[in-house]
Write a protein that holds these residues in place. Structure first.
Motif, PDB file in Angstrom:
ATOM      1  N   GLY A  24       0.792  -1.218   0.000  1.00 11.37           N
ATOM      2  CA  GLY A  24       0.000   0.000   0.000  1.00 11.37           C
ATOM      3  C   GLY A  24       0.826   1.270   0.000  1.00 11.37           C
ATOM      4  O   GLY A  24       0.466   2.248  -0.667  1.00 11.37           O
ATOM      5  N   SER A  25       1.925   1.283   0.737  1.00  8.80           N
ATOM      6  CA  SER A  25       2.764   2.485   0.765  1.00  8.80           C
ATOM      7  C   SER A  25       3.371   2.742  -0.606  1.00  8.80           C
ATOM      8  O   SER A  25       3.376   3.882  -1.094  1.00  8.80           O
ATOM      9  CB  SER A  25       3.880   2.347   1.806  1.00  8.80           C
ATOM     10  OG  SER A  25       3.356   2.321   3.111  1.00  8.80           O
ATOM     11  N   ARG A  26       3.877   1.687  -1.239  1.00  8.14           N
ATOM     12  CA  ARG A  26       4.496   1.855  -2.554  1.00  8.14           C
ATOM     13  C   ARG A  26       3.486   2.319  -3.604  1.00  8.14           C
ATOM     14  O   ARG A  26       3.773   3.204  -4.411  1.00  8.14           O
ATOM     15  CB  ARG A  26       5.163   0.549  -2.997  1.00  8.14           C
ATOM     16  CG  ARG A  26       6.405   0.196  -2.188  1.00  8.14           C
ATOM     17  CD  ARG A  26       6.942  -1.173  -2.588  1.00  8.14           C
ATOM     18  NE  ARG A  26       8.214  -1.448  -1.954  1.00  8.14           N
ATOM     19  CZ  ARG A  26       8.355  -1.915  -0.714  1.00  8.14           C
ATOM     20  NH1 ARG A  26       7.275  -2.141   0.029  1.00  8.14           N
ATOM     21  NH2 ARG A  26       9.540  -2.148  -0.201  1.00  8.14           N
ATOM     22  N   LYS A  27       2.301   1.716  -3.582  1.00  7.49           N
ATOM     23  CA  LYS A  27       1.277   2.115  -4.555  1.00  7.49           C
ATOM     24  C   LYS A  27       0.803   3.541  -4.276  1.00  7.49           C
ATOM     25  O   LYS A  27       0.526   4.311  -5.212  1.00  7.49           O
ATOM     26  CB  LYS A  27       0.100   1.135  -4.500  1.00  7.49           C
ATOM     27  CG  LYS A  27       0.458  -0.301  -4.910  1.00  7.49           C
ATOM     28  CD  LYS A  27       0.854  -0.385  -6.380  1.00  7.49           C
ATOM     29  CE  LYS A  27       1.224  -1.804  -6.816  1.00  7.49           C
ATOM     30  NZ  LYS A  27       0.107  -2.758  -6.775  1.00  7.49           N
ATOM     31  N   ALA A  28       0.713   3.907  -3.001  1.00 11.31           N
ATOM     32  CA  ALA A  28       0.300   5.270  -2.654  1.00 11.31           C
ATOM     33  C   ALA A  28       1.361   6.288  -3.050  1.00 11.31           C
ATOM     34  O   ALA A  28       1.039   7.389  -3.507  1.00 11.31           O
ATOM     35  CB  ALA A  28       0.004   5.370  -1.156  1.00 11.31           C
ATOM     36  N   VAL A  29       2.636   5.937  -2.893  1.00 11.17           N
ATOM     37  CA  VAL A  29       3.706   6.847  -3.314  1.00 11.17           C
ATOM     38  C   VAL A  29       3.655   7.063  -4.828  1.00 11.17           C
ATOM     39  O   VAL A  29       3.870   8.170  -5.324  1.00 11.17           O
ATOM     40  CB  VAL A  29       5.088   6.318  -2.875  1.00 11.17           C
ATOM     41  CG1 VAL A  29       6.219   7.087  -3.551  1.00 11.17           C
ATOM     42  CG2 VAL A  29       5.225   6.428  -1.356  1.00 11.17           C
TER      43      VAL A  29
END
Length: 236
Positions: free
Chosen positions: A111-116
């Motif tokens: 989720g963090s990578r996709k949100a970034v």
């Protein structure tokens, strides 16, 4: 014998969980492989891994490091985000937002990578849209609750959040979110944070390299007045 089998079973379960976390992290990293590096507009730094908000020629720099899935980051944004940006708009400093993905490693998922990636697309649309989108991403489901599990890994979720920001849902933005246009850039962003100190608790806020306290020992954000006192007292 039963105890031995139980211990073996426990080891197998732990190994499976660790393997799943590594596999998910590897999946996100594999998705970045082979893609062209596209750097969003409104980014600064030697490798352009920070998003700029405020006047580029401001004498002072406030560095704000956040992870999209970070609960303390969400609380700090809710309590101090507006104050931080108002000071930047007045020229007290410029803000360099630096995005981290440590929650994916700690909690599993991507989720963090996709949100970034989505935040990179927002930065490309403009600094104002970026900060409004960042606030919405951090705010959680209702603005009061954190996101469940790995909800931010979903393009539909990220696009739904973008609908709260006027003018952000352009065809270019939507395409970048769905096609992961900025995933290689996000990988560089994460690597830059790891080089500079992945051990730091988030959010990490500094003014010209000096730590600014934004959370008390109880995890509650300091008041806007206390934040202003710190930054006003720390700059010439």
């Amino acid at each position: 014998m039963r105890r031995r089998f139980a211990m073996v079973g426990a080891v197998v379960v732990v190994a499976a969980v660790i393997g799943a976390v590594v596999a998910l992290r590897g999946a996100a990293e594999d998705e970045a492989e082979g893609r062209p590096l596209v750097v969003p507009a409104n980014t600064v730094g030697e490798q352009r891994t920070s998003v700029l908000y405020g006047k580029a020629d401001a004498r002072h720099t406030l560095s704000v490091v956040v992870d999209p899935r970070c609960g303390p980051c969400a609380r700090t944004e809710a309590a101090l985000g507006r104050t931080m940006r108002e000071l930047a708009e007045k020229g007290a400093y410029r803000i360099e937002y630096r995005l981290a993905t440590v929650e994916d490693d700690a909690r599993g998922g991507e989720g963090s990578r996709k949100a970034v990636n989505a935040l990179g697309a927002a930065a490309d649309e403009g600094p104002e849209k970026f900060v409004r989108y960042l606030g919405a991403v951090l705010a959680g489901r209702s603005g009061r609750e954190e996101w469940d599990g790995d909800a931010l890994a979903s393009a539909d979720t990220l696009l739904g959040i973008a609908g709260r920001v006027d003018g952000l849902r352009t065809p270019a933005f939507d395409k970048a979110v769905r096609e992961l246009t900025y995933l290689p850039w996000g990988k560089k962003v994460a690597a830059a944070h790891n080089q500079d100190g992945a051990e730091d608790a988030l959010p990490a806020v500094t003014l010209d390299g000096s730590v600014v306290t934004v959370l008390g020992e109880d995890g509650v954000p300091v008041s806007p007045a206390e934040f202003v006192r710190q930054v006003r007292g720390g700059k010439g």
